[in-house]
Design a protein around this motif. Structure first.
Motif, PDB file in Angstrom:
ATOM      1  N   ILE A 163     -10.549   7.768  -6.422  1.00  0.00           N
ATOM      2  CA  ILE A 163      -9.669   6.918  -6.672  1.00  0.00           C
ATOM      3  C   ILE A 163      -7.801   7.474  -6.714  1.00  0.00           C
ATOM      4  N   ALA A 164      -7.433   6.934  -6.619  1.00  0.00           N
ATOM      5  CA  ALA A 164      -6.150   7.263  -5.883  1.00  0.00           C
ATOM      6  C   ALA A 164      -4.907   7.771  -6.990  1.00  0.00           C
ATOM      7  N   PRO A 165      -3.992   8.363  -6.849  1.00  0.00           N
ATOM      8  CA  PRO A 165      -2.677   7.957  -8.195  1.00  0.00           C
ATOM      9  C   PRO A 165      -1.596   7.468  -6.957  1.00  0.00           C
ATOM     10  N   TRP A 166      -0.343   7.334  -7.758  1.00  0.00           N
ATOM     11  CA  TRP A 166       0.105   6.833  -7.054  1.00  0.00           C
ATOM     12  C   TRP A 166       1.569   7.655  -5.802  1.00  0.00           C
ATOM     13  N   ASN A 167       1.379   8.706  -6.280  1.00  0.00           N
ATOM     14  CA  ASN A 167       2.267   9.847  -5.676  1.00  0.00           C
ATOM     15  C   ASN A 167       2.747   9.653  -4.740  1.00  0.00           C
ATOM     16  N   TYR A 168       1.852   9.716  -3.910  1.00  0.00           N
ATOM     17  CA  TYR A 168       1.559   9.645  -2.558  1.00  0.00           C
ATOM     18  C   TYR A 168       0.304   8.975  -2.219  1.00  0.00           C
ATOM     19  N   PRO A 169       0.761   7.295  -2.012  1.00  0.00           N
ATOM     20  CA  PRO A 169      -0.332   6.730  -2.290  1.00  0.00           C
ATOM     21  C   PRO A 169      -0.828   6.661  -1.062  1.00  0.00           C
ATOM     22  N   VAL A 170      -0.603   6.526  -0.370  1.00  0.00           N
ATOM     23  CA  VAL A 170      -1.591   6.954   0.930  1.00  0.00           C
ATOM     24  C   VAL A 170      -2.125   7.447   1.478  1.00  0.00           C
ATOM     25  N   GLN A 171      -1.426   9.010   1.103  1.00  0.00           N
ATOM     26  CA  GLN A 171      -1.547  10.163   1.383  1.00  0.00           C
ATOM     27  C   GLN A 171      -3.017  10.661   0.512  1.00  0.00           C
ATOM     28  N   LEU A 172      -2.982  10.234  -0.197  1.00  0.00           N
ATOM     29  CA  LEU A 172      -3.656  10.395  -1.352  1.00  0.00           C
ATOM     30  C   LEU A 172      -4.879  10.019  -1.898  1.00  0.00           C
ATOM     31  N   ALA A 173      -5.048   8.706  -1.334  1.00  0.00           N
ATOM     32  CA  ALA A 173      -5.815   7.163  -1.080  1.00  0.00           C
ATOM     33  C   ALA A 173      -6.866   7.616   0.175  1.00  0.00           C
ATOM     34  N   LEU A 174      -5.622   7.881   1.224  1.00  0.00           N
ATOM     35  CA  LEU A 174      -6.893   7.670   3.020  1.00  0.00           C
ATOM     36  C   LEU A 174      -7.694   9.751   3.292  1.00  0.00           C
ATOM     37  N   LEU A 175      -6.380  10.163   2.610  1.00  0.00           N
ATOM     38  CA  LEU A 175      -7.196  11.651   3.351  1.00  0.00           C
ATOM     39  C   LEU A 175      -8.267  12.105   2.316  1.00  0.00           C
ATOM     40  N   PRO A 176      -8.722  11.603   1.446  1.00  0.00           N
ATOM     41  CA  PRO A 176      -9.779  11.973   1.249  1.00  0.00           C
ATOM     42  C   PRO A 176     -11.186  10.642   1.895  1.00  0.00           C
ATOM     43  N   MET A 177     -10.649  10.025   2.057  1.00  0.00           N
ATOM     44  CA  MET A 177     -11.391   9.144   2.983  1.00  0.00           C
ATOM     45  C   MET A 177     -11.898   9.796   4.064  1.00  0.00           C
ATOM     46  N   VAL A 178     -11.111  10.117   4.892  1.00  0.00           N
ATOM     47  CA  VAL A 178     -11.662  11.267   6.036  1.00  0.00           C
ATOM     48  C   VAL A 178     -12.259  11.913   5.769  1.00  0.00           C
ATOM     49  N   GLY A 179     -12.281  12.560   4.619  1.00  0.00           N
ATOM     50  CA  GLY A 179     -13.167  13.410   4.756  1.00  0.00           C
ATOM     51  C   GLY A 179     -14.640  13.359   4.360  1.00  0.00           C
ATOM     52  N   ALA A 180     -14.759  12.221   3.102  1.00  0.00           N
ATOM     53  CA  ALA A 180     -16.043  11.457   3.688  1.00  0.00           C
ATOM     54  C   ALA A 180     -16.878  10.420   4.449  1.00  0.00           C
ATOM     55  N   ILE A 181     -16.299   9.916   4.967  1.00  0.00           N
ATOM     56  CA  ILE A 181     -16.125   9.117   6.402  1.00  0.00           C
ATOM     57  C   ILE A 181     -16.866  10.318   7.641  1.00  0.00           C
ATOM     58  N   ALA A 182     -15.687  11.554   7.394  1.00  0.00           N
ATOM     59  CA  ALA A 182     -16.145  12.472   8.400  1.00  0.00           C
ATOM     60  C   ALA A 182     -17.714  13.329   8.355  1.00  0.00           C
ATOM     61  N   ALA A 183     -17.880  13.120   6.809  1.00  0.00           N
ATOM     62  CA  ALA A 183     -19.249  13.463   5.880  1.00  0.00           C
ATOM     63  C   ALA A 183     -20.404  12.357   6.112  1.00  0.00           C
TER      64      ALA A 183
ATOM     65  N   ALA B 214     -12.987  22.318   4.082  1.00  0.00           N
ATOM     66  CA  ALA B 214     -13.380  22.208   2.181  1.00  0.00           C
ATOM     67  C   ALA B 214     -13.572  20.618   2.533  1.00  0.00           C
ATOM     68  N   SER B 215     -12.659  19.846   3.323  1.00  0.00           N
ATOM     69  CA  SER B 215     -13.469  18.227   2.812  1.00  0.00           C
ATOM     70  C   SER B 215     -14.123  17.974   2.821  1.00  0.00           C
ATOM     71  N   PHE B 216     -15.265  18.341   4.322  1.00  0.00           N
ATOM     72  CA  PHE B 216     -16.251  18.225   4.761  1.00  0.00           C
ATOM     73  C   PHE B 216     -17.455  18.735   4.320  1.00  0.00           C
ATOM     74  N   ASP B 217     -17.342  19.817   3.794  1.00  0.00           N
ATOM     75  CA  ASP B 217     -18.142  19.961   2.336  1.00  0.00           C
ATOM     76  C   ASP B 217     -18.267  19.609   1.014  1.00  0.00           C
TER      77      ASP B 217
END
Ligand code: NAD
Length: 455
Positions: free
Chosen positions: A110-130, A416-419
């Motif tokens: 669940i992402a906020p609006w203030n960095y709307p692409v980074q805060l949606a896709l950066l966790p996604m990178v960690g989630a799919i890497a894992a 830390a994201s991968f973990d």
């Protein structure tokens, strides 16, 4: 969107094992890299439509950071997915012992609006890497960016692997009623509590990346010119709508006049005499936030700035002084280009002030005195921070990023994201050639020996 049906499809896909191989994960990360490159203009334009963020900031603080994170994951994924051997213990001799990172399954971001692409896709990178599948809920407050994310990811990824669900609070409630394997939430402390309560119903683990008031302390030994430039940069990037922006400054009384003068000069240097004409200052995201911020201005004396234009949702970079301690600008997270500057005389006062408030997400110290530096860093609890700079520490993926207490729980970025998106499975493989009967009943006469071994 039928959330239940989507989740079922993702679960079935995850259980098929398709997301688990390292080759698959790397291929998906490379695809995401391509997506961000090919659709760079779409994202830049969508964010500009939402709050006039300049292209430089969109690249530096959103897209560039995602590229960096993907590169790091691709480089290390082979190593991080290997079994990690650990030593065996005497009571389990002879055995081999190791841990292995396994994906949780289906992750909700669940992402906020203030960095709307980074805060949606950066966790996604960690989630799919894992090795997980992902459902992303972007913020409804940046509708153009939300639509761009949904359109672009929908074109490149299968829904059973990565899906975007657009919508507001009701959509979020619908999602949160379902059972996910992991929930990663970025947003306010208020909504963080709602998310954690919903997750608790299913005992779903969560990461909460929340907000708060991040203090910035400037002592009498600080290089005031550099401090002022860095503080204004951190306060005005994204028009102050940054979770780790320096929320307020506590400055030693001997340095107050010098710091204020330098802060004013930095604003003029970066944004000119009329910052509304600068192409480099984003606007406030919506009318509610604009009115909230405008309401803070009469709470202190305006040292510089203080101009507003509701038609343009513009608030000029503003320095406030003489603020009563109970003013709402000192009680709420500001999240805009308004900087209260308060004065202290003894360092202990600054420490007590910070510790009288909830634990902040970030903490900044400007000093050239190592004793003050270590006293401040050791006396206050906070998520992360820096000495002689602000905000930029989160660009180092080797520094786990996250809050503590009311500013959040859990960390991400880099390893830390991968973990975060992996469960660490512990395995012991016992050998069969030796089976010491010591642990088996009858225990008669064995107690004194176990006490000698485990003491
Ligand atoms: P928010 O908490 O209002 O919204 C975040 C998400 O929650 C949105 O997707 C929204 O749709 C959803 N939501 C809102 N109300 C809800 C409800 N009642 N029930 C269920 N879901 C709900 O936050 P925001 O205004 O989008 O973002 C600003 C906040 O986020 C600030 O506090 C900021 O400090 C924090 N933040 C933290 C970080 C971090 O990394 N720690 C990063 C960016 C922003």
């Amino acid at each position: 969107m039928n959330v239940k049906a989507l989740l079922d499809r993702q679960r079935t896909y995850f259980r098929s094992g398709a997301t688990k191989s390292v080759d698959f994960r790397i291929h998906q990360l490379e695809t995401l890299k391509k997506v961000i490159t090919e659709h760079e203009k779409d994202f830049v334009e969508a964010i500009y439509q939402d709050f006039k963020k300049p292209e430089f900031e969109t690249y530096a603080t959103e897209l560039g950071i995602i590229h960096d994170e993907i590169n790091l994951m691709i480089k290390n994924l082979d190593k991080w997915t290997q079994k990690q051997s650990v030593s065996g213990s005497l009571v389990n001799f002879p055995s081999q012992n190791y841990t292995v990172a396994e994906p949780y399954g289906t992750v909700l971001i669940i992402a906020p609006w203030n960095y709307p692409v980074q805060l949606a896709l950066l966790p996604m990178v960690g989630a799919i890497a894992a090795g997980n599948t992902v459902i992303i809920k972007p913020s409804e407050l940046t509708p153009n960016t939300s639509e761009a994310i949904a359109k672009v990811l929908g074109k490149w990824f299968k829904e059973e692997f990565v899906a975007v669900v657009e919508g507001g609070v009701e959509t979020n409630q619908e999602l949160l009623a379902e059972e996910f394997d992991y929930i990663f939430f970025t947003g306010s402390t208020r909504v963080g509590k709602i998310v954690m309560e919903a997750a608790a119903k299913h005992l779903t683990p969560v990461t909460l990346e929340l907000g708060g008031k991040s203090p910035c302390i400037v002592d009498e030994t600080a290089d005031l010119e550099t401090a002022a430039k860095r503080i204004i940069w951190g306060k005005c990037i994204n028009a102050g709508q940054t979770c780790v922006a320096p929320d307020y400054v506590l400055v030693q009384e001997k340095a107050t006049a010098g710091l204020l003068k330098n802060l004013r000069s930095a604003i003029a240097e970066f944004y000119g005499e009329d910052p509304q004409k600068s192409p480099d200052l984003p606007r406030i995201v919506n009318d509610d936030h604009f009115q909230r911020l405008k309401g803070y201005l009469p709470e202190g004396s305006i040292y510089c700035g203080g101009e507003t234009d509701s038609d343009d949702r513009y608030i000029s970079p503003t320095i406030l002084t003489d603020i009563p301690p109970k003013a709402s600008v000192m009680e709420e997270e500001i999240f805009g280009p308004i900087l209260p500057v308060l004065t202290y005389s003894e360092i202990g006062e600054a420490i007590d002030f910070v510790n009288s408030k909830p634990k902040p997400l970030a903490f900044y110290v400007f000093t050239e005195d190592e004793k003050n530096e270590s006293l401040l860093l050791n006396s206050c609890s906070f998520g992360g921070g820096s000495v002689n700079d602000v905000v930029a520490y989160l660009g180092n993926p080797d520094l786990p990023f996250g809050g503590v207490g009311k500013s959040g729980m859990g960390t991400y970025h880099g390893k830390a994201s991968f973990d975060t998106f992996s469960h660490t499975k512990s395995i012991m493989k016992k050998n069969l050639w030796l089976d010491i009967p010591f642990r088996y009943a009858p225990y008669d006469g064995k107690l004194k020996w176990i006490k000698k071994i485990l003491k």
